[in-house]
Design a protein around this motif. Structure first.
Motif, PDB file in Angstrom:
ATOM      1  N   ASN A 166       0.858  -1.172   0.000  1.00 37.38           N
ATOM      2  CA  ASN A 166       0.000   0.000   0.000  1.00 37.38           C
ATOM      3  C   ASN A 166       0.897   1.225   0.000  1.00 37.38           C
ATOM      4  O   ASN A 166       1.763   1.357   0.864  1.00 37.38           O
ATOM      5  N   VAL A 167       0.680   2.125  -0.949  1.00 30.38           N
ATOM      6  CA  VAL A 167       1.532   3.313  -1.046  1.00 30.38           C
ATOM      7  C   VAL A 167       1.431   4.186   0.198  1.00 30.38           C
ATOM      8  O   VAL A 167       2.358   4.928   0.516  1.00 30.38           O
ATOM      9  N   GLU A 168       0.333   4.085   0.920  1.00 29.93           N
ATOM     10  CA  GLU A 168       0.164   4.876   2.142  1.00 29.93           C
ATOM     11  C   GLU A 168       1.170   4.481   3.218  1.00 29.93           C
ATOM     12  O   GLU A 168       1.552   5.297   4.048  1.00 29.93           O
ATOM     13  N   LEU A 169       1.610   3.228   3.212  1.00 32.27           N
ATOM     14  CA  LEU A 169       2.645   2.796   4.150  1.00 32.27           C
ATOM     15  C   LEU A 169       3.925   3.579   3.895  1.00 32.27           C
ATOM     16  O   LEU A 169       4.565   4.069   4.829  1.00 32.27           O
ATOM     17  N   GLY A 170       4.304   3.731   2.650  1.00 34.72           N
ATOM     18  CA  GLY A 170       5.478   4.520   2.299  1.00 34.72           C
ATOM     19  C   GLY A 170       5.331   5.972   2.722  1.00 34.72           C
ATOM     20  O   GLY A 170       6.282   6.584   3.232  1.00 34.72           O
ATOM     21  N   LYS A 171       4.148   6.527   2.536  1.00 27.91           N
ATOM     22  CA  LYS A 171       3.901   7.919   2.948  1.00 27.91           C
ATOM     23  C   LYS A 171       4.038   8.065   4.464  1.00 27.91           C
ATOM     24  O   LYS A 171       4.606   9.037   4.953  1.00 27.91           O
ATOM     25  N   TYR A 172       3.505   7.088   5.199  1.00 22.72           N
ATOM     26  CA  TYR A 172       3.613   7.117   6.659  1.00 22.72           C
ATOM     27  C   TYR A 172       5.084   7.064   7.090  1.00 22.72           C
ATOM     28  O   TYR A 172       5.517   7.845   7.946  1.00 22.72           O
ATOM     29  N   LEU A 173       5.843   6.155   6.501  1.00 25.79           N
ATOM     30  CA  LEU A 173       7.256   6.037   6.851  1.00 25.79           C
ATOM     31  C   LEU A 173       8.011   7.329   6.523  1.00 25.79           C
ATOM     32  O   LEU A 173       8.850   7.788   7.304  1.00 25.79           O
ATOM     33  N   LEU A 174       7.697   7.936   5.392  1.00 24.70           N
ATOM     34  CA  LEU A 174       8.345   9.187   5.002  1.00 24.70           C
ATOM     35  C   LEU A 174       8.010  10.307   5.989  1.00 24.70           C
ATOM     36  O   LEU A 174       8.890  11.085   6.376  1.00 24.70           O
ATOM     37  N   GLU A 175       6.751  10.375   6.415  1.00 20.24           N
ATOM     38  CA  GLU A 175       6.359  11.377   7.421  1.00 20.24           C
ATOM     39  C   GLU A 175       7.189  11.224   8.692  1.00 20.24           C
ATOM     40  O   GLU A 175       7.629  12.203   9.284  1.00 20.24           O
ATOM     41  N   ARG A 176       7.381   9.986   9.127  1.00 23.32           N
ATOM     42  CA  ARG A 176       8.145   9.731  10.345  1.00 23.32           C
ATOM     43  C   ARG A 176       9.621  10.079  10.162  1.00 23.32           C
ATOM     44  O   ARG A 176      10.267  10.578  11.086  1.00 23.32           O
ATOM     45  N   VAL A 177      10.184   9.835   8.984  1.00 24.47           N
ATOM     46  CA  VAL A 177      11.569  10.196   8.703  1.00 24.47           C
ATOM     47  C   VAL A 177      11.727  11.713   8.766  1.00 24.47           C
ATOM     48  O   VAL A 177      12.645  12.240   9.401  1.00 24.47           O
ATOM     49  N   ILE A 178      10.805  12.424   8.125  1.00 24.13           N
ATOM     50  CA  ILE A 178      10.860  13.889   8.098  1.00 24.13           C
ATOM     51  C   ILE A 178      10.696  14.465   9.496  1.00 24.13           C
ATOM     52  O   ILE A 178      11.349  15.449   9.852  1.00 24.13           O
ATOM     53  N   ALA A 179       9.872  13.825  10.327  1.00 26.63           N
ATOM     54  CA  ALA A 179       9.623  14.322  11.687  1.00 26.63           C
ATOM     55  C   ALA A 179      10.886  14.339  12.542  1.00 26.63           C
ATOM     56  O   ALA A 179      11.019  15.178  13.437  1.00 26.63           O
ATOM     57  N   VAL A 180      11.829  13.444  12.277  1.00 27.05           N
ATOM     58  CA  VAL A 180      13.054  13.392  13.089  1.00 27.05           C
ATOM     59  C   VAL A 180      14.297  13.805  12.301  1.00 27.05           C
ATOM     60  O   VAL A 180      15.419  13.650  12.767  1.00 27.05           O
TER      61      VAL A 180
END
Length: 152
Positions: A76-90
């Motif tokens: 699911n492409v949304e999984l990638g978006k979630y992971l990217l959000e978490r990377v950007i957050a830190v």
């Protein structure tokens, strides 16, 4: 829908199958443990890879070190978006980006499938999943737990 899946199941599922890459994640099955896949040291490139519709993820749920219970599998492409959000957050901190995503989220939010290993019965898998999280009974039932034959 046809999903490539390796057989026999192993902890090393890094195999190209029919143009798809499987990303293996391992989780332990113990009372009181959160069943989840963990993405260690995720960076922007890794996170974006999970937005590619050719990349599938398999989270193997084990009892002990050697007894496979079931696999949660999907893309699911949304999984990638979630992971990217978490990377950007830190991104501007000294914190490493390590994400754990529970199988409940993978099943409910990302529409992942449950796969029953050849040596297990579907009834047992359903019992394990519902015992872990009763709300998963709305998403997982005997008729939608997949068998290896469903992937051939």
């Amino acid at each position: 829908m046809h999903y490539p899946i390796p057989y026999p199941y192993t902890n090393r599922l890094n195999t190209l199958l029919e143009g798809y890459t499987l990303s293996p994640l391992k989780s332990g099955l113990d009372n009181g443990v959160h069943y989840s896949g963990t993405w260690n040291d995720t960076n922007e490139e890794k996170a974006k890879a999970f937005s590619d519709n050719r990349l599938y993820t398999a989270v193997a749920i084990w009892k002990g070190a050697s007894e496979l219970q079931f696999i949660v599998y999907g893309q699911n492409v949304e999984l990638g978006k979630y992971l990217l959000e978490r990377v950007i957050a830190v991104q501007n901190t000294s914190t490493r980006s390590t994400q754990s995503v529970g199988i409940d989220k993978l099943i409910k939010d990302y529409n992942f499938s449950v796969v029953c290993p050849p040596d297990k019965e579907v009834d047992l898998i359903l019992q394990l999943i519902v015992s872990y999280n009763r709300t998963l009974a709305e998403y997982v039932n005997k008729s939608n737990i997949k068998r290896i034959q469903d992937f051939q």
